[in-house]
Design a protein around this motif. Structure first.
Motif, mmCIF file in Angstrom:
data_model
loop_
_atom_site.group_PDB
_atom_site.id
_atom_site.type_symbol
_atom_site.label_atom_id
_atom_site.label_comp_id
_atom_site.label_asym_id
_atom_site.label_seq_id
_atom_site.Cartn_x
_atom_site.Cartn_y
_atom_site.Cartn_z
ATOM 1 N N UNK A 186 40.957 33.422 55.247
ATOM 2 C CA UNK A 186 40.370 33.196 53.863
ATOM 3 C C UNK A 186 40.726 31.675 53.784
ATOM 4 N N UNK A 187 39.660 30.754 53.134
ATOM 5 C CA UNK A 187 39.968 29.481 52.553
ATOM 6 C C UNK A 187 38.787 29.616 51.448
ATOM 7 N N UNK A 247 30.834 42.438 49.460
ATOM 8 C CA UNK A 247 30.690 43.647 48.608
ATOM 9 C C UNK A 247 29.401 44.048 48.382
ATOM 10 N N UNK A 248 28.857 45.309 48.508
ATOM 11 C CA UNK A 248 27.558 46.088 48.101
ATOM 12 C C UNK A 248 27.586 45.789 46.523
ATOM 13 N N UNK A 269 42.034 36.538 37.624
ATOM 14 C CA UNK A 269 42.270 35.957 39.338
ATOM 15 C C UNK A 269 43.380 36.886 39.946
ATOM 16 N N UNK A 270 44.122 37.351 39.421
ATOM 17 C CA UNK A 270 45.210 38.121 40.417
ATOM 18 C C UNK A 270 44.772 39.487 40.512
ATOM 19 N N UNK A 271 43.845 39.756 39.569
ATOM 20 C CA UNK A 271 43.079 41.229 39.852
ATOM 21 C C UNK A 271 42.238 41.020 41.196
ATOM 22 N N UNK A 319 40.907 42.081 46.861
ATOM 23 C CA UNK A 319 40.587 41.204 48.437
ATOM 24 C C UNK A 319 41.745 41.876 49.498
ATOM 25 N N UNK A 320 43.011 42.174 48.830
ATOM 26 C CA UNK A 320 43.876 42.825 49.545
ATOM 27 C C UNK A 320 43.835 44.214 49.918
#
Length: 196
Positions: free
Chosen positions: A20-21, A109-110, A147-149, A154-155
């Protein structure tokens, strides 16, 4: 509990996100719905706050492949000042997030992923952040938490970024261990001199 929440706005160690970038950082707020009991905020103010939160969190990753993040501000409530403590309204932000593989021009993501976030509990917010924080501070805190969510989401989908679940588990453990060490170092009391 309040001390544990005091680090809102302080970025934790990044968990490796494979290749990721950050590519495009797109935020739109033209359809944001304001809850009736709320301070006013403009589209531009929300877009600026959220873009900064995304750039701060995801700009740290230095992978070899660009991914574009798109966020829609769906709704918000910014606790106003002057409300009695017993009514202390909470500030809240609702967003929808999407992510694209830039090179493949493919959405990963769908369907858009929706998140609802609140300001973290702290000494400032327990009585209602409208009494203790400016509008900009509320927006920054909500955008930071949103943004943290997105990062947590992503994780939960490591295959998007060339990772395995084992890679993510190991990285999360390393971050948790680093946080424990930092907490222990900050909690070490100053030595008390012996009585004379």
């Amino acid at each position: 509990m309040l001390a544990a929440c005091a680090a809102e706005g302080v970025l934790d160690e990044p968990v490796p996100l494979g290749d990721f970038a950050l590519g495009l950082n797109i935020v739109v707020a033209d359809n944001a719905q304001k809850v009736p009991i709320s301070r006013d905020a403009t589209e531009e103010e929300w877009e600026t706050a959220m873009k900064k939160a995304v750039a701060d969190r995801f700009g740290r990753y230095e992978g070899t492949r660009l991914y574009n993040i798109g966020i829609s501000i769906d709704g918000y409530a910014l606790a106003p000042p002057g409300i009695p403590v017993v009514a202390a309204p909470k500030s809240v932000l609702a967003i929808t997030a999407n992510v694209w593989d830039d090179a493949a021009q493919k959405k990963l993501n769908a369907e858009g992923k929706q998140f609802t976030v609140f300001e973290s509990l702290s000494g400032d917010t327990i009585v209602g952040s409208g009494l203790t924080r400016s509008k900009q501070e509320q927006m920054q805190a909500l955008s930071f938490n949103a943004a943290r969510k997105v990062e947590e989401w992503f994780l939960q989908n490591p295959e998007w970024f060339g990772l395995t679940e084992a890679d993510v588990a190991a990285a999360k453990k390393a971050r948790a261990d680093a946080a424990k060490v930092a907490t222990a170092e900050n909690a070490t009391p100053n030595p008390v001199p012996p009585p004379k």
